[in-house]
Design a protein around this motif. Structure first.
Motif, short mmCIF file in Angstrom:
data_model
loop_
_atom_site.label_atom_id
_atom_site.label_comp_id
_atom_site.label_asym_id
_atom_site.label_seq_id
_atom_site.Cartn_x
_atom_site.Cartn_y
_atom_site.Cartn_z
N GLU A 1 1.70 7.45 50.16
CA GLU A 1 2.88 8.22 49.78
C GLU A 1 3.29 7.91 48.34
O GLU A 1 3.80 8.78 47.63
N GLU A 2 3.07 6.67 47.92
CA GLU A 2 3.41 6.29 46.55
C GLU A 2 2.47 6.95 45.55
O GLU A 2 2.89 7.35 44.45
N GLU B 1 5.90 3.68 43.08
CA GLU B 1 6.77 4.84 42.86
C GLU B 1 8.12 4.45 42.25
O GLU B 1 8.60 5.12 41.34
N TYR C 1 12.26 14.62 48.84
CA TYR C 1 11.82 13.66 47.82
C TYR C 1 10.65 14.22 47.02
O TYR C 1 10.55 14.00 45.81
N GLY C 2 9.75 14.93 47.68
CA GLY C 2 8.58 15.46 46.99
C GLY C 2 8.86 16.68 46.14
O GLY C 2 8.01 17.09 45.35
N HIS D 1 14.50 12.66 39.34
CA HIS D 1 13.81 13.95 39.48
C HIS D 1 14.56 15.07 38.76
O HIS D 1 15.74 14.97 38.42
N ALA E 1 3.71 10.51 45.23
CA ALA E 1 4.98 10.63 44.51
C ALA E 1 4.80 10.42 43.01
O ALA E 1 5.37 11.16 42.19
N VAL F 1 10.15 17.61 43.24
CA VAL F 1 10.61 16.86 42.07
C VAL F 1 11.33 17.70 41.03
O VAL F 1 11.88 17.14 40.07
#
Length: 532
Positions: free
Chosen positions: A121-122, A177, A463-464, A482, A125, A466
């Protein structure tokens, strides 16, 4: 649903063959720590076994000051480079991260104890942030024309200047991240960065620095200092032109006070007690699967993970049965490979908090539906993903942030009650709504007092995305990462207004009274013309 602690032990995941010695070699440590200011020595350790990973330089307050001196000198040159050149560094970094992800996935796992998929996931991101600001920074930062005080006579331009040297204090839970991911927009805006990563996860941050240098970032622009938080942290704040902090609310208040005393800006992403609402019409299977991701990713050590789960009473039994079954089926493991569903807590302090919250809740009448026990047979800080029901206000787990794989399930009768319960916390970072009616989900989401809300997802969708701001309300922080806010916070706005032909004062033979009357008429005309 009648499970008690230990009756359904989770199976360990298959183990990989690589060891600490295979990954953290003396050559790697020497390469990553090159140029790090530090006259002392410290060390970090892996949560998987507790063994030492590496000896690291330990920075003194004087070392921090020297790092800022180097960064300031380099920043002045870096800021003069065209923005397209600075952005190109980010795009090259994007490609390098994806090409060499196996290296840093190993480091992230060894330093945090998380499962490999959660470590990935990091990667996602950071790559998304590098691509976004690599493509959009020029648009965010370009000079902007605005309407002036007097139409056609006043020409106004807004410029954006880098603040200088950003002081960044990064946490241990997402060491790639939440370190380089936050530094990326600062660099492309023309700043230098002095970063203090958590000592236990410093290798990951240093790897990211090394890769950025390979991508073309001048080494002096990115300084890393390592050391004890109470010693090094205040020094990072004391020298900074702006402070970026991610961590606990308690420490965030101290950081904010230090920045305020110097009249420098600060952004803070702090704690959360995030809620997930499962509405009456939710798809139970999808919601149960989503709850596993939302609650137990990175062993719950994620600021935006779910710790409170509100389910409509009409579907609560069916939902809890499926959620508990999925939770009991999770595999725990220490493998440096894909396959484990959850990894370890990061250390003794987190294990103590999780254990205390669960044991106190059970002693006061809460019921364990899954998990509820530590797993030292897998690793010293492993704890089973845990579901509690019957949690009430006197219990610490009800209101305090656990920051571990523990979620409390509550039942509600109607959406108004659910919204009220979800908002009944000092925190306001993230929340989640599950429904098959998208419009309904967005309407409920708009009533939740959190910086991000995900509909039919736990945290990753918001979160994704951005291009949109991400951050907290209430005690969950100040500022946003973001989007435009995530880069403009690292700049100073400057307005340049050029007056032409006529001054902003009596002219053409007008006395003061006639000038005042002329300006009053002009203001009425501008309103009638719908000028802004």
């Amino acid at each position: 649903m009648d499970a008690t602690p230990g009756t359904n032990p989770l199976a360990p995941a298959p183990q990989g063959t690589r060891t600490v010695a295979d990954v953290v070699t003396p050559e790697l440590v020497a390469q990553l720590t090159k140029g790090v200011a530090g006259s002392g020595r410290t060390a970090n350790h892996t949560p998987f076994t507790g063994e030492k990973l590496a000896d690291l330089p330990e920075s003194t307050p004087e070392d921090v000051g020297h790092a800022y001196e180097q960064a300031r000198s380099a920043q002045a040159v870096w800021a003069q480079r065209p923005i397209r050149e600075r952005a190109a560094v980010l795009l090259r970094f994007h490609d390098l991260v994806l090409e060499r992800q196996a290296e840093v996935l190993d480091l992230i796992q060894l330093e945090t104890g998380k499962a490999r998929l959660h470590a990935h996931e990091e990667i996602q991101a950071v790559a998304v942030a590098a691509r976004h600001y690599g493509r959009k920074a020029a648009s965010y930062l370009k000079p902007k024309r605005h309407a002036g005080a007097m139409p056609t006579l006043t020409r106004v331009t807004e410029l954006r200047h880098p603040r200088g040297v950003i002081g960044q204090i990064a946490p241990w839970n997402y060491p790639l991240e939440l370190s380089v991911g936050d530094a990326i927009p600062a660099f492309v805006a023309g700043n230098a960065v002095v970063m203090k990563p958590d000592t236990e996860t410093a290798l990951t941050a240093l790897w990211a620095r090394d890769l950025l240098i390979e991508a073309g970032l001048p080494a002096e622009v990115f300084q890393v200092v390592i050391g004890d938080g109470p010693v090094v942290g205040p020094e990072v704040v004391r020298h900074a032109d702006y402070v970026s902090f991610t961590g606990s609310t308690r420490t965030g208040r101290e950081v904010a006070q230090g920045a305020a005393a110097r009249l420098v800006g600060v952004s803070l992403e702090l704690g959360g007690k995030n809620a997930m609402l499962v509405l009456q019409d939710a798809d139970i299977e999808k919601a149960a699967a989503g709850a596993v991701r939302a609650c137990f990713s990175s062993a719950g050590q994620l600021c935006i993970s779910i710790e409170r789960l509100y389910v409509h009473e009409s579907i609560a039994d069916a939902f809890v049965k499926r959620f508990a079954a999925r939770t009991r089926a999770m595999r725990l493991g220490t493998s440096l490979a894909y396959g484990a569903d959850m990894g370890s807590l990061v250390g003794e302090r987190q294990l103590e908090t999780v254990t205390r919250h669960v044991e106190e809740a059970v002693a006061k009448g809460a019921k364990v539906l899954a998990g509820g026990v530590a797993r030292p047979d897998i690793g010293p800080y492993f704890y089973e993903p845990t579901i509690l029901e019957g949690v009430e206000a006197p219990m610490a787990v009800c209101a305090e942030e656990t920051f571990g794989p523990v979620v409390s399930v509550y039942r509600f009768k109607d959406e108004d009650e659910a919204v009220e319960l979800a908002n009944s916390t000092a925190y306001g970072l993230n929340s989640s709504v599950w429904t098959q009616d998208g419009r309904r989900g967005r309407e409920v989401a708009s009533r939740l007092r959190t910086g991000t809300v995900n509909v039919n997802e736990g945290y990753a969708s918001a979160y994704g995305s951005v291009q949109s701001p991400m951050g907290g309300m209430k005690d969950s922080g100040l500022g946003r990462r973001h989007g435009s806010e995530g880069i403009l916070k690292y700049t100073e706005a400057q307005t340049i207004a050029q007056q032409r032909v006529l001054p902003m004062a009596p002219a053409l033979g007008m006395d003061d009274e006639k000038y005042a009357a002329f300006m009053s008429r002009s203001l009425r005309v501008m309103k009638a013309l719908r000028l802004r």
